[in-house]
Scaffold this motif. Sequence first.
Motif, PDB file in Angstrom:
ATOM      1  N   GLN A 193       0.814  -1.208   0.000  1.00  0.00           N
ATOM      2  CA  GLN A 193       0.000   0.000   0.000  1.00  0.00           C
ATOM      3  C   GLN A 193       0.853   1.267   0.000  1.00  0.00           C
ATOM      4  O   GLN A 193       0.392   2.333   0.386  1.00  0.00           O
ATOM      5  N   PHE A 194       2.087   1.165  -0.451  1.00  0.00           N
ATOM      6  CA  PHE A 194       2.970   2.333  -0.421  1.00  0.00           C
ATOM      7  C   PHE A 194       2.461   3.412  -1.361  1.00  0.00           C
ATOM      8  O   PHE A 194       2.018   3.143  -2.468  1.00  0.00           O
ATOM      9  N   SER A 195       2.527   4.643  -0.876  1.00  0.00           N
ATOM     10  CA  SER A 195       2.279   5.801  -1.736  1.00  0.00           C
ATOM     11  C   SER A 195       3.130   6.962  -1.223  1.00  0.00           C
ATOM     12  O   SER A 195       3.394   7.067  -0.022  1.00  0.00           O
ATOM     13  N   VAL A 196       3.535   7.799  -2.131  1.00  0.00           N
ATOM     14  CA  VAL A 196       4.349   8.952  -1.749  1.00  0.00           C
ATOM     15  C   VAL A 196       3.545   9.882  -0.854  1.00  0.00           C
ATOM     16  O   VAL A 196       4.070  10.435   0.117  1.00  0.00           O
ATOM     17  N   GLY A 197       2.258  10.041  -1.140  1.00  0.00           N
ATOM     18  CA  GLY A 197       1.409  10.902  -0.312  1.00  0.00           C
ATOM     19  C   GLY A 197       1.349  10.429   1.124  1.00  0.00           C
ATOM     20  O   GLY A 197       1.417  11.219   2.062  1.00  0.00           O
ATOM     21  N   ARG A 198       1.231   9.129   1.281  1.00  0.00           N
ATOM     22  CA  ARG A 198       1.204   8.548   2.633  1.00  0.00           C
ATOM     23  C   ARG A 198       2.542   8.760   3.320  1.00  0.00           C
ATOM     24  O   ARG A 198       2.587   9.138   4.501  1.00  0.00           O
ATOM     25  N   LEU A 199       3.629   8.511   2.619  1.00  0.00           N
ATOM     26  CA  LEU A 199       4.968   8.713   3.183  1.00  0.00           C
ATOM     27  C   LEU A 199       5.138  10.153   3.656  1.00  0.00           C
ATOM     28  O   LEU A 199       5.533  10.400   4.798  1.00  0.00           O
ATOM     29  N   LEU A 200       4.811  11.105   2.800  1.00  0.00           N
ATOM     30  CA  LEU A 200       4.982  12.518   3.160  1.00  0.00           C
ATOM     31  C   LEU A 200       4.035  12.931   4.277  1.00  0.00           C
ATOM     32  O   LEU A 200       4.424  13.662   5.194  1.00  0.00           O
ATOM     33  N   GLY A 201       2.798  12.463   4.207  1.00  0.00           N
ATOM     34  CA  GLY A 201       1.826  12.812   5.240  1.00  0.00           C
ATOM     35  C   GLY A 201       2.220  12.287   6.610  1.00  0.00           C
ATOM     36  O   GLY A 201       2.170  13.016   7.611  1.00  0.00           O
ATOM     37  N   MET A 202       2.623  11.030   6.668  1.00  0.00           N
ATOM     38  CA  MET A 202       3.003  10.453   7.958  1.00  0.00           C
ATOM     39  C   MET A 202       4.308  11.067   8.465  1.00  0.00           C
ATOM     40  O   MET A 202       4.502  11.195   9.684  1.00  0.00           O
ATOM     41  N   ALA A 203       5.188  11.454   7.552  1.00  0.00           N
ATOM     42  CA  ALA A 203       6.409  12.157   7.956  1.00  0.00           C
ATOM     43  C   ALA A 203       6.046  13.495   8.617  1.00  0.00           C
ATOM     44  O   ALA A 203       6.611  13.851   9.661  1.00  0.00           O
ATOM     45  N   LEU A 204       5.090  14.190   8.029  1.00  0.00           N
ATOM     46  CA  LEU A 204       4.661  15.472   8.612  1.00  0.00           C
ATOM     47  C   LEU A 204       3.990  15.268   9.968  1.00  0.00           C
ATOM     48  O   LEU A 204       4.237  16.021  10.903  1.00  0.00           O
ATOM     49  N   VAL A 205       3.146  14.258  10.076  1.00  0.00           N
ATOM     50  CA  VAL A 205       2.486  13.976  11.354  1.00  0.00           C
ATOM     51  C   VAL A 205       3.534  13.662  12.421  1.00  0.00           C
ATOM     52  O   VAL A 205       3.483  14.189  13.536  1.00  0.00           O
ATOM     53  N   GLY A 206       4.496  12.811  12.089  1.00  0.00           N
ATOM     54  CA  GLY A 206       5.543  12.462  13.046  1.00  0.00           C
ATOM     55  C   GLY A 206       6.434  13.641  13.392  1.00  0.00           C
ATOM     56  O   GLY A 206       6.815  13.822  14.548  1.00  0.00           O
ATOM     57  N   GLY A 207       6.765  14.442  12.378  1.00  0.00           N
ATOM     58  CA  GLY A 207       7.689  15.553  12.583  1.00  0.00           C
ATOM     59  C   GLY A 207       7.069  16.793  13.187  1.00  0.00           C
ATOM     60  O   GLY A 207       7.773  17.600  13.799  1.00  0.00           O
ATOM     61  N   LEU A 208       5.770  16.953  13.006  1.00  0.00           N
ATOM     62  CA  LEU A 208       5.124  18.156  13.527  1.00  0.00           C
ATOM     63  C   LEU A 208       4.215  17.873  14.728  1.00  0.00           C
ATOM     64  O   LEU A 208       4.327  18.531  15.753  1.00  0.00           O
ATOM     65  N   LEU A 209       3.341  16.925  14.611  1.00  0.00           N
ATOM     66  CA  LEU A 209       2.353  16.679  15.670  1.00  0.00           C
ATOM     67  C   LEU A 209       2.911  15.805  16.792  1.00  0.00           C
ATOM     68  O   LEU A 209       2.957  16.214  17.950  1.00  0.00           O
ATOM     69  N   TYR A 210       3.327  14.591  16.444  1.00  0.00           N
ATOM     70  CA  TYR A 210       3.783  13.664  17.483  1.00  0.00           C
ATOM     71  C   TYR A 210       5.019  14.180  18.207  1.00  0.00           C
ATOM     72  O   TYR A 210       5.176  13.950  19.402  1.00  0.00           O
ATOM     73  N   SER A 211       5.895  14.870  17.502  1.00  0.00           N
ATOM     74  CA  SER A 211       7.126  15.361  18.134  1.00  0.00           C
ATOM     75  C   SER A 211       6.851  16.493  19.129  1.00  0.00           C
ATOM     76  O   SER A 211       7.715  16.801  19.949  1.00  0.00           O
ATOM     77  N   LEU A 212       5.679  17.099  19.069  1.00  0.00           N
ATOM     78  CA  LEU A 212       5.278  18.074  20.086  1.00  0.00           C
ATOM     79  C   LEU A 212       4.448  17.406  21.183  1.00  0.00           C
ATOM     80  O   LEU A 212       4.663  17.640  22.362  1.00  0.00           O
ATOM     81  N   GLU A 213       3.501  16.585  20.768  1.00  0.00           N
ATOM     82  CA  GLU A 213       2.587  15.953  21.722  1.00  0.00           C
ATOM     83  C   GLU A 213       3.284  15.026  22.704  1.00  0.00           C
ATOM     84  O   GLU A 213       3.048  15.121  23.910  1.00  0.00           O
ATOM     85  N   VAL A 214       4.073  14.125  22.197  1.00  0.00           N
ATOM     86  CA  VAL A 214       4.638  13.070  23.050  1.00  0.00           C
ATOM     87  C   VAL A 214       5.559  13.647  24.125  1.00  0.00           C
ATOM     88  O   VAL A 214       5.377  13.337  25.315  1.00  0.00           O
ATOM     89  N   PRO A 215       6.549  14.484  23.788  1.00  0.00           N
ATOM     90  CA  PRO A 215       7.394  15.039  24.861  1.00  0.00           C
ATOM     91  C   PRO A 215       6.596  15.887  25.859  1.00  0.00           C
ATOM     92  O   PRO A 215       6.905  15.888  27.056  1.00  0.00           O
ATOM     93  N   THR A 216       5.561  16.573  25.383  1.00  0.00           N
ATOM     94  CA  THR A 216       4.728  17.372  26.279  1.00  0.00           C
ATOM     95  C   THR A 216       3.997  16.470  27.265  1.00  0.00           C
ATOM     96  O   THR A 216       3.947  16.747  28.465  1.00  0.00           O
ATOM     97  N   TYR A 217       3.456  15.368  26.771  1.00  0.00           N
ATOM     98  CA  TYR A 217       2.754  14.438  27.653  1.00  0.00           C
ATOM     99  C   TYR A 217       3.729  13.759  28.618  1.00  0.00           C
ATOM    100  O   TYR A 217       3.421  13.613  29.799  1.00  0.00           O
ATOM    101  N   PHE A 218       4.885  13.388  28.134  1.00  0.00           N
ATOM    102  CA  PHE A 218       5.876  12.758  29.006  1.00  0.00           C
ATOM    103  C   PHE A 218       6.324  13.726  30.110  1.00  0.00           C
ATOM    104  O   PHE A 218       6.557  13.319  31.247  1.00  0.00           O
ATOM    105  N   SER A 219       6.420  14.992  29.783  1.00  0.00           N
ATOM    106  CA  SER A 219       6.756  16.002  30.783  1.00  0.00           C
ATOM    107  C   SER A 219       5.637  16.115  31.818  1.00  0.00           C
ATOM    108  O   SER A 219       5.891  16.272  33.019  1.00  0.00           O
ATOM    109  N   TRP A 220       4.403  16.010  31.350  1.00  0.00           N
ATOM    110  CA  TRP A 220       3.255  16.033  32.258  1.00  0.00           C
ATOM    111  C   TRP A 220       3.331  14.833  33.219  1.00  0.00           C
ATOM    112  O   TRP A 220       3.085  14.979  34.417  1.00  0.00           O
ATOM    113  N   ILE A 221       3.668  13.657  32.683  1.00  0.00           N
ATOM    114  CA  ILE A 221       3.818  12.471  33.533  1.00  0.00           C
ATOM    115  C   ILE A 221       4.880  12.737  34.604  1.00  0.00           C
ATOM    116  O   ILE A 221       4.681  12.420  35.776  1.00  0.00           O
ATOM    117  N   ASP A 222       5.998  13.341  34.204  1.00  0.00           N
ATOM    118  CA  ASP A 222       7.063  13.643  35.173  1.00  0.00           C
ATOM    119  C   ASP A 222       6.567  14.548  36.295  1.00  0.00           C
ATOM    120  O   ASP A 222       6.988  14.408  37.441  1.00  0.00           O
TER     121      ASP A 222
END
Length: 164
Positions: free
Chosen positions: A32-61
């Motif tokens: 099911q590879f597609s360039v759109g999926r690759l780029l989209g998931m890269a953006l989600v990981g690089g923009l959304l998850y990279s902000l959300e996860v460390p913020t939540y982990f800091s909250w846990i701390d």
Amino acid sequence: MALRFHFHPRNHFRGLLIYAAGDTAAALLLHQFSVGRLLGMALVGGLLYSLEVPTYFSWIDRQVPPAPGLTRRLGRAALSLLYFNPLWIARHMLFIKLFSGHADQISTGLLLVALRSFLLNVPVSFAANYLIQNHVPPRRRFLASALFSGLMAVYYALSATWLK
């Protein structure tokens, strides 16, 4: 208490690469590879998850500071598992559908698939999050979590197909 977002360029770069790589591996396994999926998931990981996860982990701390004691350590792992819940998994699957050009396949059925996926994966995810929250230094937690999530991206993608 206000959230404190953690902007670190290295996290954004790592999130972009790791989440894209994990999802690409899953997409290739499912043919099911597609360039759109690759780029989209890269953006989600690089923009959304990279902000959300460390913020939540800091909250846990702040909620349960790292300290000796099995109860505290289990609590930290449980809080981490609460973040990566069925709604998070469903959102991740929604992103996959959206970036794959299959917006027509987005429905509430993703919630059921995400719940099944979550329940089947609890023992592995709890163990991994226990290690991440209690044995990985704070500045490396996002990297460790992203690597684990990259592996789980393969599982989520496969479960979206197998657990329908």
